[in-house]
Write an enzyme that holds these catalytic residues in place. Structure first.
Site, PDB file in Angstrom:
ATOM      1  N   SER A  59     118.242 -55.184  99.467  1.00 50.08           N
ATOM      2  CA  SER A  59     117.433 -55.587 100.613  1.00 50.08           C
ATOM      3  C   SER A  59     118.235 -56.335 101.677  1.00 50.08           C
ATOM      4  CB  SER A  59     116.268 -56.479 100.154  1.00 50.08           C
ATOM      5  OG  SER A  59     115.371 -55.765  99.351  1.00 50.08           O
ATOM      6  N   GLN A  60     117.725 -56.285 102.875  1.00 47.12           N
ATOM      7  CA  GLN A  60     118.265 -57.042 104.006  1.00 47.12           C
ATOM      8  C   GLN A  60     118.309 -58.527 103.640  1.00 47.12           C
ATOM      9  OE1 GLN A  60     115.614 -56.608 107.277  1.00 47.12           O
ATOM     10  NE2 GLN A  60     116.683 -58.040 108.610  1.00 47.12           N
TER      11      GLN A  60
END
Length: 223
Positions: free
Chosen positions: A66-67
């Protein structure tokens, strides 16, 4: 050349932390954890140049890491305490589990892909994250052997919170997860469990818009 690469990573990490602060991450414990855990250790070799960019990156089995902002945001919304036991559904690369390990007593991570579970386990062991256990299992079922959990973090999207996870969440516990259809709008939601002898209620708060892979039932067939 290796020294230059290390210097560049140091520069990238400094910018990475600045970005998190500028985007509103204010919990100092979360920021310290994000600083202490090297994201570069959890991304594929081919993605190292973007390890500290504020973007999701592909990993094996068609999944993603994930970011960083989303990792920090979801972690912050859990309101973690050092004595907490946390269940993470969708361990992936192991990065989110490593962040959690810096903030709580115990982390149980579930991953449906054996390849990812094995890789995450190796990375976490190599990094000394000794309070994390990664289990190859169906995340929809949770892991009742270690329940109840003070906090549950789900890193894949579903239309509704799985019943097994709600059951395994402690009274006054909090679950953070992305909700919404695979091809439609998704939002992170915060679910707070309130239990009485007569009923169980979930107080729901809708947070930011996101895009996550779907939460799927069962163990994956592929290794």
């Amino acid at each position: 050349m290796a020294n230059e690469s290390g210097q560049q990573q140091d520069i990238d990490r400094a910018g990475f932390l600045l970005t998190l602060r500028q985007r509103g991450i204010g919990d100092q414990a979360v920021l310290r954890a994000m600083e202490q855990v090297p994201r570069a250790a959890f991304v594929p070799t081919g993605s190292l140049t973007g390890a500290y960019a504020d973007q999701a990156l592909p990993i094996d089995c068609g999944q993603s890491i994930s970011q960083p902002y989303v990792v920090a945001y979801m972690t912050e919304r859990l309101a973690l305490k050092p004595h907490h036991r946390v269940l993470e559904v969708g361990t992936g690369s192991g990065y989110q589990a490593a962040i959690l390990s810096k903030l709580v007593r115990e982390v149980v991570g579930i991953e449906r892909y054996r390849t990812l579970a094995d890789q995450a386990r190796e990375r976490l062991k190599a990094g000394g994250y000794n309070n994390v256990e990664v289990i190859h299992a169906d995340g929809m079922d949770g892991w009742p052997d270690r329940a109840p959990y003070d906090r549950i973090l789900v890193t894949a999207a579903a239309d509704e919170a799985p019943a097994a996870l709600i059951e395994q969440l402690a009274d006054d516990g909090v679950m953070i997860m992305p909700r919404g259809p695979h091809n439609g709008p998704q939002h992170i939601v915060k679910l707070a469990k309130r239990q009485t002898p007569e009923s169980v209620t979930l107080d729901e708060e809708r947070l930011i818009a996101v895009r996550f892979v779907p939460l799927l039932a069962g163990k994956a067939r592929e290794l």
